[in-house]
Design a protein around this motif. Structure first.
Motif, PDB file in Angstrom:
ATOM      1  N   GLY A 156       0.783  -1.232   0.000  1.00 44.56           N
ATOM      2  CA  GLY A 156       0.000   0.000   0.000  1.00 44.56           C
ATOM      3  C   GLY A 156       0.809   1.274   0.000  1.00 44.56           C
ATOM      4  O   GLY A 156       0.313   2.313   0.444  1.00 44.56           O
ATOM      5  N   ARG A 157       2.007   1.213  -0.498  1.00 38.60           N
ATOM      6  CA  ARG A 157       2.842   2.427  -0.512  1.00 38.60           C
ATOM      7  C   ARG A 157       2.210   3.553  -1.328  1.00 38.60           C
ATOM      8  O   ARG A 157       2.413   4.716  -1.028  1.00 38.60           O
ATOM      9  CB  ARG A 157       4.215   2.113  -1.068  1.00 38.60           C
ATOM     10  N   GLY A 158       1.452   3.205  -2.342  1.00 41.87           N
ATOM     11  CA  GLY A 158       0.866   4.220  -3.211  1.00 41.87           C
ATOM     12  C   GLY A 158      -0.179   5.079  -2.521  1.00 41.87           C
ATOM     13  O   GLY A 158      -0.286   6.277  -2.787  1.00 41.87           O
ATOM     14  N   HIS A 159      -0.951   4.493  -1.608  1.00 47.80           N
ATOM     15  CA  HIS A 159      -2.000   5.290  -0.952  1.00 47.80           C
ATOM     16  C   HIS A 159      -1.504   5.982   0.319  1.00 47.80           C
ATOM     17  O   HIS A 159      -2.177   6.864   0.838  1.00 47.80           O
ATOM     18  CB  HIS A 159      -3.244   4.425  -0.654  1.00 47.80           C
TER      19      HIS A 159
ATOM     20  N   LEU B 117      -4.219  13.796   3.473  1.00 44.77           N
ATOM     21  CA  LEU B 117      -5.598  13.948   3.944  1.00 44.77           C
ATOM     22  C   LEU B 117      -5.635  14.343   5.416  1.00 44.77           C
ATOM     23  O   LEU B 117      -6.412  15.207   5.821  1.00 44.77           O
ATOM     24  CB  LEU B 117      -6.386  12.656   3.701  1.00 44.77           C
ATOM     25  N   HIS B 118      -4.774  13.752   6.220  1.00 49.62           N
ATOM     26  CA  HIS B 118      -4.760  14.071   7.650  1.00 49.62           C
ATOM     27  C   HIS B 118      -4.201  15.474   7.904  1.00 49.62           C
ATOM     28  O   HIS B 118      -4.684  16.176   8.799  1.00 49.62           O
ATOM     29  CB  HIS B 118      -4.011  13.002   8.433  1.00 49.62           C
ATOM     30  N   ILE B 119      -3.233  15.880   7.111  1.00 42.90           N
ATOM     31  CA  ILE B 119      -2.738  17.260   7.214  1.00 42.90           C
ATOM     32  C   ILE B 119      -3.849  18.227   6.805  1.00 42.90           C
ATOM     33  O   ILE B 119      -4.061  19.268   7.450  1.00 42.90           O
ATOM     34  CB  ILE B 119      -1.461  17.453   6.365  1.00 42.90           C
ATOM     35  N   ALA B 120      -4.569  17.878   5.745  1.00 42.94           N
ATOM     36  CA  ALA B 120      -5.683  18.722   5.281  1.00 42.94           C
ATOM     37  C   ALA B 120      -6.775  18.829   6.340  1.00 42.94           C
ATOM     38  O   ALA B 120      -7.400  19.892   6.494  1.00 42.94           O
ATOM     39  CB  ALA B 120      -6.254  18.177   3.973  1.00 42.94           C
ATOM     40  N   LEU B 121      -7.024  17.752   7.062  1.00 48.21           N
ATOM     41  CA  LEU B 121      -8.018  17.798   8.141  1.00 48.21           C
ATOM     42  C   LEU B 121      -7.631  18.845   9.175  1.00 48.21           C
ATOM     43  O   LEU B 121      -8.439  19.722   9.520  1.00 48.21           O
ATOM     44  CB  LEU B 121      -8.154  16.427   8.808  1.00 48.21           C
TER      45      LEU B 121
ATOM     46  N   VAL C  70     -10.349   6.902  13.569  1.00 48.76           N
ATOM     47  CA  VAL C  70     -10.000   7.927  12.574  1.00 48.76           C
ATOM     48  C   VAL C  70     -11.264   8.589  12.024  1.00 48.76           C
ATOM     49  O   VAL C  70     -11.339   9.816  11.916  1.00 48.76           O
ATOM     50  CB  VAL C  70      -9.162   7.317  11.424  1.00 48.76           C
ATOM     51  N   ALA C  71     -12.251   7.776  11.676  1.00 53.54           N
ATOM     52  CA  ALA C  71     -13.498   8.321  11.119  1.00 53.54           C
ATOM     53  C   ALA C  71     -14.220   9.199  12.137  1.00 53.54           C
ATOM     54  O   ALA C  71     -14.702  10.290  11.797  1.00 53.54           O
ATOM     55  CB  ALA C  71     -14.407   7.183  10.658  1.00 53.54           C
ATOM     56  N   ALA C  72     -14.283   8.738  13.376  1.00 55.26           N
ATOM     57  CA  ALA C  72     -14.971   9.517  14.413  1.00 55.26           C
ATOM     58  C   ALA C  72     -14.255  10.834  14.662  1.00 55.26           C
ATOM     59  O   ALA C  72     -14.882  11.902  14.710  1.00 55.26           O
ATOM     60  CB  ALA C  72     -15.055   8.697  15.705  1.00 55.26           C
ATOM     61  N   GLU C  73     -12.948  10.779  14.791  1.00 56.13           N
ATOM     62  CA  GLU C  73     -12.187  12.001  15.020  1.00 56.13           C
ATOM     63  C   GLU C  73     -12.274  12.949  13.830  1.00 56.13           C
ATOM     64  O   GLU C  73     -12.412  14.160  14.001  1.00 56.13           O
ATOM     65  CB  GLU C  73     -10.731  11.664  15.299  1.00 56.13           C
ATOM     66  N   GLY C  74     -12.207  12.399  12.628  1.00 52.07           N
ATOM     67  CA  GLY C  74     -12.251  13.222  11.425  1.00 52.07           C
ATOM     68  C   GLY C  74     -13.557  13.961  11.249  1.00 52.07           C
ATOM     69  O   GLY C  74     -13.589  15.060  10.683  1.00 52.07           O
ATOM     70  N   ALA C  75     -14.638  13.385  11.722  1.00 55.53           N
ATOM     71  CA  ALA C  75     -15.930  14.073  11.682  1.00 55.53           C
ATOM     72  C   ALA C  75     -16.078  15.020  12.863  1.00 55.53           C
ATOM     73  O   ALA C  75     -16.584  16.132  12.727  1.00 55.53           O
ATOM     74  CB  ALA C  75     -17.066  13.054  11.668  1.00 55.53           C
TER      75      ALA C  75
ATOM     76  N   GLY D 180     -15.902  12.214   3.459  1.00 59.49           N
ATOM     77  CA  GLY D 180     -16.040  11.639   2.124  1.00 59.49           C
ATOM     78  C   GLY D 180     -14.738  11.099   1.575  1.00 59.49           C
ATOM     79  O   GLY D 180     -14.663   9.960   1.099  1.00 59.49           O
ATOM     80  N   PHE D 181     -13.685  11.915   1.638  1.00 59.46           N
ATOM     81  CA  PHE D 181     -12.384  11.471   1.129  1.00 59.46           C
ATOM     82  C   PHE D 181     -11.825  10.319   1.968  1.00 59.46           C
ATOM     83  O   PHE D 181     -11.222   9.386   1.441  1.00 59.46           O
ATOM     84  CB  PHE D 181     -11.385  12.627   1.073  1.00 59.46           C
TER      85      PHE D 181
END
Length: 175
Positions: free
Chosen positions: A38-41, A48-52, A126-131, A148-149
């Motif tokens: 999974g190096r590509g993702h 995404l986490h920096i953007a959050l 992660v999902a709970a914190e991100g929301a 969404g992302f």
């Protein structure tokens, strides 16, 4: 808004602590023949986490989002619960926990702690914190976009991780 900025910075510091643990654990896993998938993702996940974190502050400050006590304090509780769950996962997996997908051959899957009930409890955190983190101070656009992302990314990530975990002995009993 100063206290919210401090909260986001505390979460950012927590992320840096996670990265330090992950780096140490990656060295341990790779030294034991672990392989990374999974190096590509992975760079997308980091971005995404920096953007959050950036979005939380940018939206709150630029759009003048208000603090709504009933929502804000509820979301603070969700953020705290997500941290507890995340570190429970880290503790349960021990040296096998990582921000990357690295599987050490010959090690059985972990089935204790939160993994007794959920296959991927860290991703729930992660999902709970991100929301919740953006909604603490009304950054609803950041919450919606991250959710969404993150859902799209988690579909890729979980598929990758499950593929790697399927190679472990004893996994067929969990499937």
């Amino acid at each position: 808004m100063i206290w919210y900025t401090a909260l986001v910075l505390v979460v950012a510091a927590e992320r840096l602590a996670e990265l330090a643990v992950a780096l140490r654990n990656a060295r341990w896993s790779l030294a034991r023949g672990g392989t990374e998938a999974g190096r590509g993702h992975y760079p997308v996940m980091v971005a995404l986490h920096i953007a959050l974190l950036t979005g939380c502050l940018a939206e709150t400050w630029s759009a003048g989002r208000p603090f709504v006590p009933w929502l804000g304090w509820t979301m603070v509780a969700v953020v705290a619960a997500a941290q507890v769950l995340r570190w429970w996962c880290v503790r349960t997996l021990g040296r096998r926990w990582n921000t990357r997908v690295i599987v050490v051959p010959g090690l059985p899957p972990v089935t204790g702690g939160p993994y007794r009930w959920l296959r991927h409890p860290n991703y729930l955190a992660v999902a709970a914190e991100g929301a919740a983190l953006p909604l603490v101070h009304g950054a609803w656009l950041t919450a919606v976009l991250f959710t969404g992302f993150n859902a799209a990314l988690m579909a890729v990530r979980i598929r990758c991780e499950d593929g790697e975990l399927a190679r472990l002995p004893g996994t067929e009993a969990r499937a």
